[in-house]
Design an enzyme around this catalytic site. Structure first.
Site, mmCIF file in Angstrom:
data_model
loop_
_atom_site.group_PDB
_atom_site.id
_atom_site.type_symbol
_atom_site.label_atom_id
_atom_site.label_comp_id
_atom_site.label_asym_id
_atom_site.label_seq_id
_atom_site.Cartn_x
_atom_site.Cartn_y
_atom_site.Cartn_z
ATOM 1 N N GLU A 80 -5.505 -4.285 33.711
ATOM 2 C CA GLU A 80 -4.821 -4.383 34.999
ATOM 3 C C GLU A 80 -3.944 -3.168 35.289
ATOM 4 O OE1 GLU A 80 -3.083 -8.015 36.281
ATOM 5 O OE2 GLU A 80 -4.809 -9.238 35.709
ATOM 6 N N HIS A 140 2.055 -11.053 30.189
ATOM 7 C CA HIS A 140 1.217 -11.282 29.003
ATOM 8 C C HIS A 140 1.947 -10.818 27.755
ATOM 9 C CE1 HIS A 140 -2.952 -12.036 30.762
ATOM 10 N NE2 HIS A 140 -2.192 -11.846 31.822
#
Length: 580
Positions: free
Chosen positions: A288, A562
């Site tokens: 990402e 995350h």
């Protein structure tokens, strides 16, 4: 054939691309700000309450009007830019390749196999959510450019610290003597919301614009062997070298049961929760990293440590070319940084994405890296593969199809780039798979045949994690709470099962079925969607692999939703093994 630094075949095409993107960028930026001004993170809302600031509605009202007018004014220019930018994407190679020329070839090789037939390799993966600022805010993360700079600094801070391990030189348990990182300065505990107090990376480098030379900092690795009471000798080895320049030759093997403080061992897998990135990671995979400016900031931050970086990976515009079935506005978000030279690299885009994921060119990147030579002067290489699978929940069939593509594409890549006179010492697959091994809704993916080929150190079986495993997906609304907004606090939270329940995303139940989790007598783990897998049937037959440690990393607390994951593998090569 050596990798090209630019994705474009010549300067003329690159120039057209740059002009087209320059026309598009103002319109894109105004649209990004239009959305961002209307969407606040929980941290920003908390700060406004604490500061008793009541002007935010006026800021939203007038900001929305101004940015909307500017967006409309620049839209015709953006359309013209799109007409220039889109066609040249058909001849674009799928990544930029940044290489730093080392001061000596030895800095890019691992001498372990040549000297002692043994070597250790570190890998790490992290999803950074570096989307355009407006989109990142839907994940409760903002300030993409500031976060990118802070992330790069924190990663370098962890990688460049000395790697000290203290072992007891006896088969009997004498206890742990000292922590491996307690002697280092504490990590800056501020969240990215207080970005003005960022930690400065403990590295310095001088770049020559003409030659592109960068002096790579050398970090110390220390192995300290301490005897028990029944012995008198002690030994300390402090090779003043980067871990890529030495193996375990000359070092005494530490007893597996006696590991450094913080490192636990269950099911023959040493593991720990670390507030710092593991020292001397050899290959780093990030997901990402969609924003191009953020990718360049990461490249600038990481280039003193990693001499080989692939970024802006993916395809754009109509894919396949000349067909408007799927228009890609974003790249794959993959970012690969390696200490070792990249010999070959190939990117493949998933053709079966749907919904919002169809706007991004998610896919698989395969790379072949040069490690060095073995004792018989044969070339030693490794394979590293990274991916980011389809995200929306309930689309297990799409993810299973992508897993099948990943398996086939990796096999095709290795078959096409295999050379007879070389030894393969690792084959690693990592990334954000967007499914976990505990949710009933992900049963289809959990039983995919890929897990018969690649080994997952955290997996006990389909749908069952090992008891020490920790979920890697944080609950987005709680990212800035005190228990998780600093590396140290997040580390303590992850080590407590009761606290994990509050901050790690829970499993997803199957449609129409109530969720019973965890099972009686089992620990609460949560969703682990970030994976590092490895396999042994594709490496040289005379190589043996052992897991040195699995690491759950809290160093990026407050900067992403995350939890990064690390894996270190020990590889030993038989001295008499000459052929596969």
């Amino acid at each position: 054939m050596a990798l090209q630094t630019s994705p474009f075949p010549n300067g003329f095409v690159a120039g057209i691309h740059s002009v087209g993107w320059a026309f598009i960028l103002p319109c894109f930026w105004f649209l990004d700000r239009l959305i961002a001004v209307c969407k606040s993170t929980t941290l920003e809302r908390t700060q406004r309450v604490e500061q008793e600031c009541y002007l935010h509605p006026l800021k939203v009202f007038f900001g929305s009007i101004i940015f909307f007018i500017l967006f409309l004014a620049t839209a015709p220019l953006a359309f013209l830019g799109l007409l220039l930018w889109a066609p040249v994407q058909a001849c674009r190679r799928p990544f930029y390749y940044h290489r730093v020329t080392p001061s000596s070839p030895e800095k890019e090789t691992h001498m372990g196999f040549e000297l002692g037939g043994k070597a250790s390799f570190g890998f790490a993966t992290a999803n950074l959510c570096l989307l355009p600022d407006s989109l990142a805010r839907f994940n409760n993360l903002g300030h993409t450019q500031l976060r990118a700079s802070a992330i790069g600094q924190r990663i370098v801070q962890g990688l460049c610290r000395p790697h000290i391990r203290i072992f007891v030189d006896s088969p009997s348990s004498c206890g742990t003597l000292s922590p491996s990182n307690s002697i280092f300065p504490p990590v800056n505990s501020s969240t990215y919301g207080a970005i003005d107090r960022q930690v400065q990376p403990p590295v310095s480098y001088n770049s020559d614009s003409a030659e592109g030379n960068v002096s790579i900092p050398v970090s110390n690795s220390h192995v300290v062997c301490v005897p028990c009471d029944d012995t008198k000798e002690s030994c300390t080895e402090s090779p003043n070298q980067n871990s890529n320049q030495h193996g375990h030759a000359g070092q005494r093997s530490a007893p597996r049961a006696l590991l450094s403080q913080g490192l636990h061992q269950q099911d023959d897998v040493p593991w720990e929760v670390s507030a710092l990135f593991p020292a001397n990671v050899d290959i780093l995979c990030l997901e990402e990293v969609f924003d191009k400016r953020a990718a360049k900031k990461l490249t600038e931050a990481l280039r003193p440590v990693f001499g080989h970086i692939l970024y802006d990976i993916g395809v754009y515009a109509c894919q396949p070319p000349c067909r408007c079935l799927s228009f890609k506005f974003f790249n794959s978000g993959l970012f690969l940084a390696s200490r070792f030279p990249v010999l070959e690299a190939q990117y493949r885009c998933f053709p079966n994405s749907s919904g919002e994921d169809a706007l991004a060119a998610k896919g698989l990147l395969c790379a072949k890296v040069l490690i060095g030579q073995n004792q018989k002067q044969k070339k030693v290489v490794g394979y590293f593969n990274c991916t980011h699978l389809h995200a929306p929940e309930g689309d297990g069939e799409i993810r299973c199809e992508q897993l099948s593509m990943v398996t086939k594409w990796i096999s095709d890549f290795q078959a096409a780039n295999k050379e007879p006179d070389e030894d393969v010492v690792f084959d690693v697959l990592c990334g954000d798979f967007n499914f976990d091994n505990c949710s009933p809704d992900d049963t289809q993916e959990q039983n995919h045949s890929l897990f018969e080929d690649y080994r997952d150190p955290c997996r006990a079986g389909p749908g069952k994690e090992k008891p020490w495993v920790i979920g890697t997906l944080l609950e987005q609304p709680t990212l800035y709470e005190d228990d998780v907004n600093t590396p140290e606090n997040l580390q303590r939270t992850l080590e407590s099962e009761e606290l994990r329940k509050q901050y790690i995303s829970p499993p997803i139940p199957a449609k129409g079925c109530p969720l019973v989790y965890p099972e009686s007598g089992q620990p609460w783990i949560g969703r682990r969607i970030d994976y590092i897998l490895y396999r042994e049937n594709s490496i040289s037959k005379h190589c043996q692999t052992e897991i040195e440690e699995v690491t759950f990393i809290t160093h990026l607390a407050g900067l992403t939703d995350h939890i990064p994951v690390g894996l270190r593998l020990n590889v030993a090569m038989d001295s008499d093994g000459g052929d596969k």
